[in-house]
Write a protein that holds these residues in place. Structure first.
Motif, short mmCIF file in Angstrom:
data_model
loop_
_atom_site.label_atom_id
_atom_site.label_comp_id
_atom_site.label_asym_id
_atom_site.label_seq_id
_atom_site.Cartn_x
_atom_site.Cartn_y
_atom_site.Cartn_z
N SER A 47 0.76 -1.16 0.06
CA SER A 47 0.01 0.06 -0.21
C SER A 47 0.85 1.34 0.04
CB SER A 47 -0.82 0.09 1.17
OG SER A 47 -1.94 1.12 1.13
N PHE A 48 1.83 1.19 0.71
CA PHE A 48 2.84 2.41 0.86
C PHE A 48 3.48 2.50 -0.36
CE2 PHE A 48 7.02 3.70 1.82
CZ PHE A 48 7.02 4.87 1.97
N ALA A 49 3.99 1.53 -1.09
CA ALA A 49 4.83 1.43 -2.31
C ALA A 49 3.94 2.14 -3.36
CB ALA A 49 5.24 0.33 -2.54
N VAL A 50 2.62 1.66 -3.56
CA VAL A 50 1.77 2.21 -4.57
C VAL A 50 1.42 3.63 -4.23
CG1 VAL A 50 -0.56 2.02 -5.51
CG2 VAL A 50 0.69 -0.15 -5.12
N GLY A 51 1.20 3.73 -3.03
CA GLY A 51 0.65 5.45 -2.78
C GLY A 51 1.88 6.32 -3.07
N LEU A 52 3.09 5.87 -2.71
CA LEU A 52 4.32 6.67 -3.11
C LEU A 52 4.60 6.76 -4.44
CD1 LEU A 52 6.80 8.52 -2.17
CD2 LEU A 52 7.90 6.11 -1.58
N LEU A 53 4.64 5.67 -5.30
CA LEU A 53 5.50 5.71 -6.44
C LEU A 53 4.30 6.00 -7.71
CD1 LEU A 53 7.05 2.31 -6.05
CD2 LEU A 53 8.02 4.73 -6.13
N PHE A 54 2.77 5.89 -7.64
CA PHE A 54 2.11 6.26 -8.56
C PHE A 54 2.23 7.48 -9.03
CE2 PHE A 54 -2.22 7.48 -10.18
CZ PHE A 54 -2.24 6.62 -11.03
N PRO A 55 2.21 8.75 -8.25
CA PRO A 55 2.28 9.83 -8.96
C PRO A 55 3.75 10.40 -9.47
CG PRO A 55 2.66 10.09 -6.54
CD PRO A 55 1.93 8.72 -7.02
N ILE A 56 4.63 9.34 -9.03
CA ILE A 56 6.04 9.66 -9.82
C ILE A 56 6.02 8.76 -11.13
CG2 ILE A 56 8.54 8.86 -9.44
CD1 ILE A 56 8.04 9.17 -6.53
N MET A 57 5.27 7.72 -10.97
CA MET A 57 5.31 6.87 -12.31
C MET A 57 4.57 7.52 -13.46
SD MET A 57 4.70 3.09 -10.64
CE MET A 57 4.49 2.19 -12.13
N THR A 58 3.27 8.26 -13.05
CA THR A 58 2.34 8.92 -14.01
C THR A 58 3.08 10.25 -14.41
OG1 THR A 58 1.11 9.90 -12.16
CG2 THR A 58 0.28 7.98 -13.32
N ALA A 59 4.06 10.67 -13.73
CA ALA A 59 4.84 12.18 -14.10
C ALA A 59 5.65 11.65 -15.24
CB ALA A 59 5.44 12.46 -12.91
N SER A 60 6.28 10.47 -15.24
CA SER A 60 7.30 9.93 -16.05
C SER A 60 6.92 9.14 -17.27
CB SER A 60 8.45 9.37 -15.50
OG SER A 60 7.97 8.28 -14.63
N MET A 61 5.66 8.54 -17.25
CA MET A 61 5.19 7.92 -18.34
C MET A 61 3.68 8.09 -18.62
SD MET A 61 5.31 3.83 -16.80
CE MET A 61 6.82 3.96 -16.12
N PRO A 62 3.23 7.63 -19.79
CA PRO A 62 1.69 7.73 -19.89
C PRO A 62 1.02 7.03 -18.71
CG PRO A 62 2.77 7.31 -21.86
CD PRO A 62 3.80 7.16 -20.89
N GLN A 63 -0.40 7.71 -18.55
CA GLN A 63 -1.01 6.91 -17.27
C GLN A 63 -1.37 5.58 -17.64
OE1 GLN A 63 -3.62 9.27 -14.44
NE2 GLN A 63 -4.96 9.01 -16.37
N ASP A 64 -1.79 5.28 -19.02
CA ASP A 64 -2.48 3.98 -19.32
C ASP A 64 -1.29 3.03 -19.47
OD1 ASP A 64 -1.33 5.27 -21.54
OD2 ASP A 64 -2.40 4.30 -23.12
N ALA A 65 -0.02 3.41 -19.54
CA ALA A 65 1.05 2.36 -19.21
C ALA A 65 1.08 2.01 -18.00
CB ALA A 65 2.25 3.18 -19.87
N VAL A 66 1.05 2.84 -16.89
CA VAL A 66 1.22 2.51 -15.75
C VAL A 66 0.12 1.48 -15.21
CG1 VAL A 66 1.08 3.49 -13.34
CG2 VAL A 66 2.19 4.91 -15.05
#
Length: 462
Positions: free
Chosen positions: A406-425
């Motif tokens: 839960s912590f990892a998803v909450g922390l990494l999701f905004p970082i991932m969507t800032a660096s790649m397309p949302q649908d790819a995440v």
């Protein structure tokens, strides 16, 4: 004086005990859901729109605290009692909520620290409420009461989404502070409700108070025969656990004898979070904003829709919990969840001009499937799959694995969507969902309708 106290206690109904025993789930749900609506206002107020790292830390700080809160509360509750620890959690809920509301302007690190503190109560609630409920409920009601705990959690999430929507027209500085601070109100209700609750009979027996345990059982059982049988069973189990605890260590959990069942339970707990559900629950307004260009603080109806789906799904589970096999529901749910994440990417590739709201539609399908399969069944299966010899340590490890995810998803999701397309995440989460289906099919035994002894005998040394 003692007779008067007992007479007063006997007026406590089983409904009151089960309601306030599970009420901590409301706070658990509120505190993990409220940031969904508060975050867009906080970002604007503190200028965090382009700071994905701080956004992730503020959102996930509660889960970081929960990793430790669950482990600490589990150990302390064996010494202090379930009831006292739930009371302490209510106080931390109140303090953490109010301290969040009075955060100094641009006090990112202050707010992160306070939310870690608040997470201690969230983690404690996740450990204490199911334990208290299972120890108070008659055996024939334990499965359903597990579902009621899940209903309380998602109702708390829905409540937070509704309050976010109601408060959205306040000035942004007041909006997010009010949203976070209002969690103190249900915490106060929980505190006064739990003051009237009796202690768990199992805790009383383990601490040499069988007469008190009998009195508590008299409030919630129908006749003396039932009370005597259950008290004897509790005493036998406590005696077994005392003997087992002397010869059990962490090495025992992953020894060849128990490894298969330990991996099954801990793996299910980890997959539940790494499949990405909390990315939706924490960030749905920002997901809608990125998909459609609509401002996140005007997309607060979407969390309410997701919350309603979650509540309906939890009620569906109450009706089907004992009618379908655990593995069947988990495989079905995981497959639908995986396809819900993968199909928007495929459709966008084939139809580049498809509506941007398509992804929100598929996310709603994901939430519906998750709500009556992986969300409640993870904890049902964890309660059934671990043998007595490793149950305490393995359950703690499963809870920690769940909160780490839960912590990892909450922390990494905004970082991932800032660096790649949302649908790819989301496609990555879709692959993880399908890996979860494979894990259930290949590594998890069926537990429905079987005694713990049968499950243990069949699967040990497998």
């Amino acid at each position: 004086m003692m007779e008067k106290a007992v007479a007063t206690e006997k007026k406590i109904s089983s409904g009151f005990i089960y309601f306030f025993g599970s009420f901590g789930g409301i706070l658990f749900g509120y505190d993990i859901g409220v940031m969904t609506g508060a975050l867009p206002f906080l970002q604007t107020d503190w200028g965090l729109q382009n700071n994905a790292t701080i956004t992730g830390w503020i959102t996930s700080a509660v889960m970081l605290g929960a990793i430790f809160g669950g482990a600490i509360a589990g150990q302390l509750s064996d010494k202090m009692g379930r009831r006292k620890m739930i009371l302490l959690s209510a106080l931390i809920f109140m303090a953490g909520s109010l301290l969040s509301a009075i955060s100094p302007h641009d006090g990112q690190f202050y707010l992160i620290a306070v939310r870690v503190f608040l997470g201690l109560a969230v983690g404690a609630s996740s450990a204490l409420v199911p334990a208290y409920m299972s120890e108070m409920a008659p055996a024939k009601m334990r499965g359903r009461l597990t579902g009621i705990n899940q209903t309380m959690i998602v109702s708390g999430m829905l409540l937070s989404y509704v309050m976010d929507f109601v408060l959205k027209d306040l000035p942004e500085n007041w909006a997010w502070r009010s949203m976070l601070g209002l969690a103190a109100l249900p915490a106060l209700i929980l505190f006064f409700g739990v003051l009237k609750l009796p202690e768990s009979p199992r805790f009383l027996v383990k601490n040499g108070r069988p007469d008190d345990a009998r009195r508590v059982l008299s409030y919630i059982r129908e006749n003396d025969t039932e009370i005597d049988d259950e008290l004897e069973q509790i005493q036998d189990t406590a005696s077994q656990e005392k003997k087992i605890s002397k010869s059990t260590s962490w090495a025992t959990v992953f020894s060849s004898k128990y490894r298969y069942l330990a991996i099954a339970g801990i793996g299910v707990a980890a997959f539940q979070q790494f499949q990405g559900a909390n990315a939706i629950f924490y960030y749905i307004p920002l997901i809608v904003e990125k998909a459609t260009g609509t401002a996140a603080n005007s997309a607060l109806m979407w969390p309410i829709i997701q919350g309603i789906i979650l509540v309906i799904g939890s009620l569906v589970f109450l009706g089907i919990a004992d009618k379908f096999k655990r593995r069947t529901l988990l495989i079905l749910g995981g497959t639908v969840m995986g396809l819900s994440f993968l199909l928007p990417t495929a459709i966008k590739f084939l139809v580049p001009n498809a509506s941007p709201l398509l992804i929100v539609f598929f996310l709603s399908i994901y939430v519906a499937a998750y709500s009556f399969t992986w969300a409640p069944l993870t904890w049902v299966l964890i309660g059934e799959v671990f043998p007595l010899a490793i149950r305490g340590r393995a359950s703690g490890a499963a809870s920690s694995a769940n909160w780490v995810g839960s912590f990892a998803v909450g922390l990494l999701f905004p970082i991932m969507t800032a660096s790649m397309p949302q649908d790819a995440v989301f496609a990555i989460f879709g692959v993880i969902c399908l890996l979860g289906v494979w894990f259930i099919h290949s590594r998890v035994p069926e537990t429905k309708g079987r005694s713990l002894e049968d499950i243990e005998e069949e699967n040990i040394n497998k």
